[in-house]
Write a protein that holds these residues in place. Sequence first.
Motif: not given
Length: 223
Positions: A34-63
């Motif tokens: 199960t996953h969601v793919k996010l598409r963009t037409t951009k490529q070749d990144f010299n710099a990146v910022t990613v922001c997101q909000r998340s909510f989980t009860d996982l105690k294990r490793i998670h992406v």
Amino acid sequence: MRLLLLVGMLTACAAITQDLSGKMFTFPLETNTTHVKLRTTKQDFNAVTVCQRSFTDLKRIHVLFSLAVPTFANGFMLLWDGSDELEFYTQNKFAVFAKLDYKLNTWHSICITWDSASGLAQMWLDGLPSVRKFTISGSKIRGAPIIMLGQEQDSHGGGFDINQSFVGMLSDVHMWDYVLSACEIQKYVDERNFTPGNVLNWAALDYQIIEKVMVENKAMVCT
Ligand SMILES: *[C@@H]1O[C@H](CO)[C@@H](O)[C@H](O)[C@H]1NC(C)=O
Ligand SMILES: *[C@@H]1O[C@H](CO)[C@@H](O)[C@H](O)[C@H]1NC(C)=O
């Protein structure tokens, strides 16, 4: 009936561009697909910022965010390590941000910035900046990106591990091809007027849901 079912399945699989303001992705099952793919037409990144909000009860490793390019499965990747550290990978190099106040069953805003000129990465948890750490400098994240939520890619678009999958809710995903200023990050955290992502924009998101992920209203309080 059969035709309806087929049409339903086709629309469920098709990529769409939508304003997801006020919405979230709910990942209700622990799977290795199960996953969601996010598409963009951009490529070749010299710099990146990613922001997101998340909510989980996982105690294990998670992406939390996985961007792979043909040469690097971990082109730009964020992973919670299951204790109190966030691991950030770019071009397979990584930095660990330790002793962060990441609580279960709580919405968190997480932003990560990196630029190839300095090679420095920084994490912002709920608006609080981390130490700045070196990963890799002088080389951009090159080639067609495959970006996904819910699974961690060990190859370009695959190689999932159920024990690194995400279960919970994700929202307000934005990606920029530059480093956001501290003020811009604060505006994102406070949900004030901020400049939306120019690579991924939650208010005009081109996405594709694979298997069981729901788009739901984020507000869950009685008004
Ligand atoms: C998911 O797990 C099943 C059972 O362990 C395995 O057979 C399958 O290859 C895995 N799929 C992926 C995409 O990793
Ligand atoms: C996932 O973790 C469980 C429990 O620790 C383990 O039994 C299982 O083999 C792991 N699966 C994979 C694909 O690593």
